[in-house]
Design a protein around this motif. Sequence first.
Motif, PDB file in Angstrom:
ATOM      1  N   LEU A 168       0.824  -1.204   0.000  1.00  0.00           N
ATOM      2  CA  LEU A 168       0.000   0.000   0.000  1.00  0.00           C
ATOM      3  C   LEU A 168       0.856   1.252   0.000  1.00  0.00           C
ATOM      4  O   LEU A 168       0.499   2.267  -0.597  1.00  0.00           O
ATOM      5  N   LYS A 169       1.996   1.182   0.670  1.00  0.00           N
ATOM      6  CA  LYS A 169       2.906   2.321   0.687  1.00  0.00           C
ATOM      7  C   LYS A 169       3.384   2.639  -0.725  1.00  0.00           C
ATOM      8  O   LYS A 169       3.429   3.809  -1.142  1.00  0.00           O
ATOM      9  N   ARG A 170       3.735   1.623  -1.478  1.00  0.00           N
ATOM     10  CA  ARG A 170       4.171   1.838  -2.865  1.00  0.00           C
ATOM     11  C   ARG A 170       3.024   2.407  -3.711  1.00  0.00           C
ATOM     12  O   ARG A 170       3.254   3.269  -4.569  1.00  0.00           O
ATOM     13  N   LEU A 171       1.803   1.927  -3.466  1.00  0.00           N
ATOM     14  CA  LEU A 171       0.648   2.440  -4.200  1.00  0.00           C
ATOM     15  C   LEU A 171       0.425   3.920  -3.905  1.00  0.00           C
ATOM     16  O   LEU A 171       0.149   4.716  -4.816  1.00  0.00           O
ATOM     17  N   VAL A 172       0.541   4.302  -2.649  1.00  0.00           N
ATOM     18  CA  VAL A 172       0.356   5.701  -2.263  1.00  0.00           C
ATOM     19  C   VAL A 172       1.395   6.586  -2.944  1.00  0.00           C
ATOM     20  O   VAL A 172       1.085   7.697  -3.404  1.00  0.00           O
ATOM     21  N   ASN A 173       2.625   6.116  -3.045  1.00  0.00           N
ATOM     22  CA  ASN A 173       3.662   6.910  -3.709  1.00  0.00           C
ATOM     23  C   ASN A 173       3.401   7.056  -5.195  1.00  0.00           C
ATOM     24  O   ASN A 173       3.704   8.093  -5.788  1.00  0.00           O
ATOM     25  N   VAL A 174       2.824   6.019  -5.816  1.00  0.00           N
ATOM     26  CA  VAL A 174       2.450   6.130  -7.227  1.00  0.00           C
ATOM     27  C   VAL A 174       1.365   7.188  -7.397  1.00  0.00           C
ATOM     28  O   VAL A 174       1.434   8.037  -8.295  1.00  0.00           O
ATOM     29  N   LEU A 175       0.347   7.158  -6.526  1.00  0.00           N
ATOM     30  CA  LEU A 175      -0.734   8.152  -6.593  1.00  0.00           C
ATOM     31  C   LEU A 175      -0.183   9.570  -6.404  1.00  0.00           C
ATOM     32  O   LEU A 175      -0.615  10.507  -7.072  1.00  0.00           O
ATOM     33  N   ASN A 176       0.786   9.722  -5.509  1.00  0.00           N
ATOM     34  CA  ASN A 176       1.392  11.025  -5.298  1.00  0.00           C
ATOM     35  C   ASN A 176       2.150  11.490  -6.531  1.00  0.00           C
ATOM     36  O   ASN A 176       2.133  12.671  -6.875  1.00  0.00           O
ATOM     37  N   GLY A 177       2.817  10.569  -7.201  1.00  0.00           N
ATOM     38  CA  GLY A 177       3.534  10.946  -8.407  1.00  0.00           C
ATOM     39  C   GLY A 177       2.615  11.391  -9.519  1.00  0.00           C
ATOM     40  O   GLY A 177       2.918  12.331 -10.259  1.00  0.00           O
ATOM     41  N   VAL A 178       1.451  10.760  -9.623  1.00  0.00           N
ATOM     42  CA  VAL A 178       0.520  11.064 -10.699  1.00  0.00           C
ATOM     43  C   VAL A 178      -0.270  12.333 -10.424  1.00  0.00           C
ATOM     44  O   VAL A 178      -0.510  13.144 -11.325  1.00  0.00           O
ATOM     45  N   MET A 179      -0.679  12.547  -9.172  1.00  0.00           N
ATOM     46  CA  MET A 179      -1.541  13.689  -8.851  1.00  0.00           C
ATOM     47  C   MET A 179      -1.208  14.289  -7.494  1.00  0.00           C
ATOM     48  O   MET A 179      -2.082  14.756  -6.769  1.00  0.00           O
ATOM     49  N   GLY A 180       0.048  14.284  -7.127  1.00  0.00           N
ATOM     50  CA  GLY A 180       0.445  14.720  -5.797  1.00  0.00           C
ATOM     51  C   GLY A 180       0.100  16.155  -5.470  1.00  0.00           C
ATOM     52  O   GLY A 180      -0.281  16.467  -4.328  1.00  0.00           O
ATOM     53  N   ASP A 181       0.228  17.050  -6.439  1.00  0.00           N
ATOM     54  CA  ASP A 181      -0.114  18.456  -6.160  1.00  0.00           C
ATOM     55  C   ASP A 181      -1.609  18.630  -5.956  1.00  0.00           C
ATOM     56  O   ASP A 181      -2.048  19.471  -5.159  1.00  0.00           O
ATOM     57  N   HIS A 182      -2.432  17.836  -6.656  1.00  0.00           N
ATOM     58  CA  HIS A 182      -3.883  17.875  -6.434  1.00  0.00           C
ATOM     59  C   HIS A 182      -4.207  17.408  -5.013  1.00  0.00           C
ATOM     60  O   HIS A 182      -5.098  17.969  -4.352  1.00  0.00           O
ATOM     61  N   LEU A 183      -3.507  16.379  -4.535  1.00  0.00           N
ATOM     62  CA  LEU A 183      -3.743  15.879  -3.179  1.00  0.00           C
ATOM     63  C   LEU A 183      -3.441  16.955  -2.146  1.00  0.00           C
ATOM     64  O   LEU A 183      -4.169  17.115  -1.162  1.00  0.00           O
ATOM     65  N   VAL A 184      -2.372  17.706  -2.369  1.00  0.00           N
ATOM     66  CA  VAL A 184      -2.017  18.785  -1.442  1.00  0.00           C
ATOM     67  C   VAL A 184      -3.053  19.897  -1.492  1.00  0.00           C
ATOM     68  O   VAL A 184      -3.485  20.412  -0.454  1.00  0.00           O
ATOM     69  N   THR A 185      -3.466  20.270  -2.695  1.00  0.00           N
ATOM     70  CA  THR A 185      -4.446  21.351  -2.856  1.00  0.00           C
ATOM     71  C   THR A 185      -5.763  21.014  -2.165  1.00  0.00           C
ATOM     72  O   THR A 185      -6.389  21.879  -1.535  1.00  0.00           O
ATOM     73  N   HIS A 186      -6.183  19.748  -2.241  1.00  0.00           N
ATOM     74  CA  HIS A 186      -7.445  19.330  -1.639  1.00  0.00           C
ATOM     75  C   HIS A 186      -7.264  18.810  -0.212  1.00  0.00           C
ATOM     76  O   HIS A 186      -8.199  18.248   0.366  1.00  0.00           O
ATOM     77  N   GLU A 187      -6.050  18.987   0.344  1.00  0.00           N
ATOM     78  CA  GLU A 187      -5.752  18.556   1.716  1.00  0.00           C
ATOM     79  C   GLU A 187      -6.111  17.085   1.928  1.00  0.00           C
ATOM     80  O   GLU A 187      -6.684  16.695   2.952  1.00  0.00           O
ATOM     81  N   ASN A 188      -5.780  16.271   0.948  1.00  0.00           N
ATOM     82  CA  ASN A 188      -6.063  14.844   1.017  1.00  0.00           C
ATOM     83  C   ASN A 188      -5.036  14.162   1.918  1.00  0.00           C
ATOM     84  O   ASN A 188      -3.827  14.403   1.779  1.00  0.00           O
TER      85      ASN A 188
END
Length: 491
Positions: A168-188
Motif C-alpha cells: 500500500l505504501k508503494r501504491l500511495v507513492n504512485v498516486l502522489n507521483g501522478v496527482m500529488g499536487d492535487h492531493l495537497v491542494t485538496h488537503e487529502n
Amino acid sequence: MPHTKPIDTIHDLFAHSKNEPDIQSDSDSNVNTESSANFQDNVYEQLAQLDYISVDELTASNVDVSAELDTRTPVSLVDFFEGLAQLATMGVVEVTDIVEAIHREIVLRPLGRFNDRNQSKWQRGLVGRIYGTVRHASRLIGDNVASGVRLYDTLLNKKNAQPLPEKLKRLVNVLNGVMGDHLVTHENPLAIPMVLYDRYGYLQEGTLSGRVIVLCHGLCMSHLSWDPFQNDGLGERILVRQQDVTVLYLDYNTGQRISSNGRDFSKVLQHLVNHHPDITQIDLIGHSMGGLVARSALFSGKVQGFNWVQRVGILITLGSPHQGASLERIGYYVQDRIAKLPFAGALAKLGDLRSAGIIDLRHGSIRDEDWLCLEGRNVLPQEFRHPARLPLHVKAYLVAATLVEGHYNNKATSLLGDGLVTIESALGEHTGEHALLVPEERKAIFYGLSHYDLLYSDRVHKQVIAWLFDEERSMRHTYIESYPHELGVMI
C-alpha cells in the motif's frame, strides 16, 4: 601560433590557458600559474553568484525549522482509507467537469455561440445545474465517508497509528507521483510529507555524526525503491564498504513542483544539521527526479543561506533528466494538439490531471522562476528557463544509461537513452548556460540498462561506491563506459 580550436566560451579560454606552452622562467611560471588559478576561481565564483543576486533577502543559516518538520508523520492506514474516499470524490468531480465541457462544446459550437458570454449562461441553465448537482452530491458523499472513517478511528482511541503495509505504501507513492499536487491542494490525507528514513525503515531519530549519505528516489517511487532491507541494495552495499557512514532514505511527494520539493528538502537537511552538529559531510545520491530535487535543494539552500550546503561533498545522479524528459514533451505536444481540435478540446483537460512534478520534467525545471509567472499548471519554454549551476565545492558525478548493449555512437542511441531519459540529458550536456560543466571523467554511460535498472544494477552500484570513496585515482580525460557481462568498469 594560432589556436587550433576556436575559443567560444570563457571555459574554453581557461582550458586553453592551462594548455598554453610555457616560455617563461620557472619562477615566473609558478607565479603566473598561481595567479591564473586564482583568476579562474574568482571568475567562476562570480559567475555562480549571478544566479542569486535577484534574491531580496537571505534566510539566516541558523534558522529554526523544527516547528514544521517535527510534526510530520507518514501516511497511516486510516489516512489511506480516508484519502481514498476523498480521491474517489475528486475523480468523479474531475470527470464530470470534462464531460460537461464536451457536452457544452457540442451544443454551442455548431450554433456559433461557443464564447464566454454563452458559457456563463450555460451554468445558470437546466443542464448546467444538473452537472452542478452531480458535483455537489459527490462532494457531500465523499466528505461524509471520509469523516466517518476519521470518526471511527477517533472513537477507537488508538494511541499509535497503524503504518501502511509495504504494498500500500508503494501504491500511495504512485498516486502522489501522478496527482500529488492535487492531493495537497485538496488537503487529502494521502499526500506524502517529506521525511527521512533510516536503514531499518523507521523515521530518522537517532544521533548522527560523521558522514551522512542521503538517497533520493524518483517519480512515483518511494524510499522502499532502494531495497533498503536487502543486502544487494545500494544503501546496504555502501555500509558494507564503509561501516562508519550513515545512510538515510528520503521519501517525498513526487507530484509536487520540483522546486517546492527542493526547497523543502533544503529545510529538512538544515533541520538535520541543526540537531546533529557533529555531521561532517553530506553526500546526495538521486535517481531520476531525485537528482533534480537534490540539485534544486542545493540551489535553494544557497538562496536560503543554509549552512548545510557547505557540508555537501558529493552529488551523484542516476539517469536524471537535467535537460528534460522526452516522454513529457511528447505528452505536452499531444495535449496541445488535441486542445486545438473542434469538439475535442475539452479532452485536453485530461492532460491537466497529471501532476505538476511530471510537468516540470518537460525541461528539467528546478527553480520557482520557471513557473511562478505563468497561469495554470505549466512551465516556461526551454529557451526561457532559468539556469541553476552546481556549487563549486561539490563534486558532481552523472550517470546515463542506454538500452543498447553495444557501443553505437550515433544520434539514435543517444535519443533512445534508457527509455525515458536521453544520454545527453542525463549527462547534463547543453550548448548554452544550462550545461552543468561536470568534467568528462566524472560521467559514466552504462550500456544495456533501462531507466529503472539503474537502481539495482551491480555495475552501477560498484561505480557509485568507487566515486563515493575515491577508489578510482587513475587520470582520465573521457567518460566511463560500462558494458554488460564484463568483470569491471571499462574506461
